[in-house]
Design a protein around this motif. Structure first.
Motif, PDB file in Angstrom:
ATOM      1  N   LYS A 113       9.059  -0.013  -3.186  1.00  0.00           N
ATOM      2  CA  LYS A 113       7.968   0.968  -3.179  1.00  0.00           C
ATOM      3  C   LYS A 113       8.351   2.164  -4.046  1.00  0.00           C
ATOM      4  O   LYS A 113       9.530   2.372  -4.355  1.00  0.00           O
ATOM      5  N   VAL A 114       7.360   2.961  -4.403  1.00  0.00           N
ATOM      6  CA  VAL A 114       7.583   4.077  -5.318  1.00  0.00           C
ATOM      7  C   VAL A 114       8.258   5.239  -4.577  1.00  0.00           C
ATOM      8  O   VAL A 114       7.743   5.719  -3.565  1.00  0.00           O
ATOM      9  N   PRO A 115       9.415   5.708  -5.065  1.00  0.00           N
ATOM     10  CA  PRO A 115      10.030   6.899  -4.460  1.00  0.00           C
ATOM     11  C   PRO A 115       9.209   8.147  -4.780  1.00  0.00           C
ATOM     12  O   PRO A 115       8.305   8.123  -5.618  1.00  0.00           O
ATOM     13  N   HIS A 116       9.540   9.248  -4.143  1.00  0.00           N
ATOM     14  CA  HIS A 116       8.905  10.518  -4.470  1.00  0.00           C
ATOM     15  C   HIS A 116       9.266  10.939  -5.894  1.00  0.00           C
ATOM     16  O   HIS A 116      10.360  10.658  -6.386  1.00  0.00           O
TER      17      HIS A 116
ATOM     18  N   ASP B  44       0.615   1.836  -8.335  1.00  0.00           N
ATOM     19  CA  ASP B  44      -0.011   2.823  -7.454  1.00  0.00           C
ATOM     20  C   ASP B  44       1.071   3.350  -6.504  1.00  0.00           C
ATOM     21  O   ASP B  44       1.729   2.565  -5.804  1.00  0.00           O
ATOM     22  N   SER B  45       1.257   4.667  -6.476  1.00  0.00           N
ATOM     23  CA  SER B  45       2.336   5.244  -5.674  1.00  0.00           C
ATOM     24  C   SER B  45       2.168   5.027  -4.178  1.00  0.00           C
ATOM     25  O   SER B  45       3.127   5.194  -3.412  1.00  0.00           O
ATOM     26  N   SER B  46       0.968   4.651  -3.729  1.00  0.00           N
ATOM     27  CA  SER B  46       0.725   4.458  -2.300  1.00  0.00           C
ATOM     28  C   SER B  46       0.937   3.012  -1.853  1.00  0.00           C
ATOM     29  O   SER B  46       0.831   2.713  -0.663  1.00  0.00           O
ATOM     30  N   ARG B  47       1.237   2.123  -2.781  1.00  0.00           N
ATOM     31  CA  ARG B  47       1.338   0.703  -2.470  1.00  0.00           C
ATOM     32  C   ARG B  47       2.797   0.256  -2.342  1.00  0.00           C
ATOM     33  O   ARG B  47       3.726   0.902  -2.845  1.00  0.00           O
ATOM     34  N   ILE B  48       2.994  -0.876  -1.661  1.00  0.00           N
ATOM     35  CA  ILE B  48       4.284  -1.550  -1.571  1.00  0.00           C
ATOM     36  C   ILE B  48       4.165  -2.851  -2.364  1.00  0.00           C
ATOM     37  O   ILE B  48       3.169  -3.569  -2.257  1.00  0.00           O
TER      38      ILE B  48
END
Length: 258
Positions: free
Chosen positions: A121-124, A100-104
């Motif tokens: 965490k997910v980069p842009h 999930d791109s919003s999670r760490i």
């Protein structure tokens, strides 16, 4: 195709230095063996892998020993946890895990009474727009350079890594780039690999990675170039080599014209 040739030439030199090295090779000095953890989780994929080995003395001519009895867990910042399974010597995988791109995310590795922890965490996301081949040199001694075009995100540091496949076979290479010369612009930094030939089907996977991962891979490249060996700094705690990367992915395919 319009290319900024000043940037292109600088990038070509850098790419030719970085393109043909293995990613994890850190047997820099004679020392006690250390764990090497390479953990890659990709947005949009359901299967993710973690490789765990140990370093060797640089004079030992055998493969790095694998770690096959580790406990490997991935946890997000909401507390959701999953344990990875051993699928082959030293390789652990998930089977149906969505990023999930919003999670760490936190990865924990426990083995031989040691514990290693890293957070990512997910980069842009940046889209790989197209791949443009460019032939350099005479017809006899020509080299085909691949230009992965993408529009960089403005006003932030962005870091890229690339995996190249030639006719379905993954090519060795630690291809990394940053946007130091192209912040917020159309990026046309080349990827250099002497194996690419006319008629080849080439696939490129472009990943956005965090700065810590870029620095780690950059140091490996410097070591492989023959610079004074420096141990790369891992984002894992616990004194090991390697990294935990949560990344985005964008892919394109091209057939090199005859």
């Amino acid at each position: 195709m319009k290319i900024n040739f000043k940037i292109f030439l600088i990038s070509l030199v850098l790419s030719s230095l970085f393109a043909c090295q293995k990613v994890i090779k850190v047997d820099l000095n004679s020392q006690d063996p250390k764990f090497v953890i390479e953990a890659l989780f990709t947005l949009g994929d359901s299967v993710h892998s973690v490789s765990i080995t140990k370093t060797l003395n640089i004079y030992e001519g055998i493969d790095n020993p694998t770690i096959d009895n580790a406990i490997v867990t991935i946890t997000d910042d909401l507390g959701n946890q999953e344990q990875l399974n051993l699928v082959s010597p030293g390789k652990y995988e998930t089977t149906n895990y969505q990023i999930d791109s919003s999670r760490i995310y936190t990865l924990k590795v426990q083995a031989e009474n040691k514990e290693f922890i890293a957070t990512s965490k997910v980069p842009h996301f940046v889209e790989l727009i197209k791949i443009t081949p460019l032939t350099i040199g005479s017809s006899i001694n020509s080299v085909i350079t691949l230009i992965p075009e993408r529009l960089d995100i403005a006003n932030e540091k962005n870091y890229y890594s690339f995996t190249v496949f030639q006719n379905g076979i993954k090519l060795e290479g630690n291809n990394i780039q940053d946007d130091q010369l192209s912040d917020g612009k159309l990026m046309q930094q080349p990827i250099f690999n002497r194996k690419i030939k006319k008629g080849d089907i080439v696939d490129i996977d472009m990943y956005m990675i965090e700065p810590e991962i870029y620095k780690y891979l950059f140091t490996l490249n410097q070591n492989n170039r023959g610079a004074t060996p420096t141990n790369p700094t891992s984002n894992f705690s616990g004194d090991c080599f390697g990294y935990f990367a949560v990344r985005t992915k964008s892919s394109k395919q091209i057939i090199i014209p005859n």
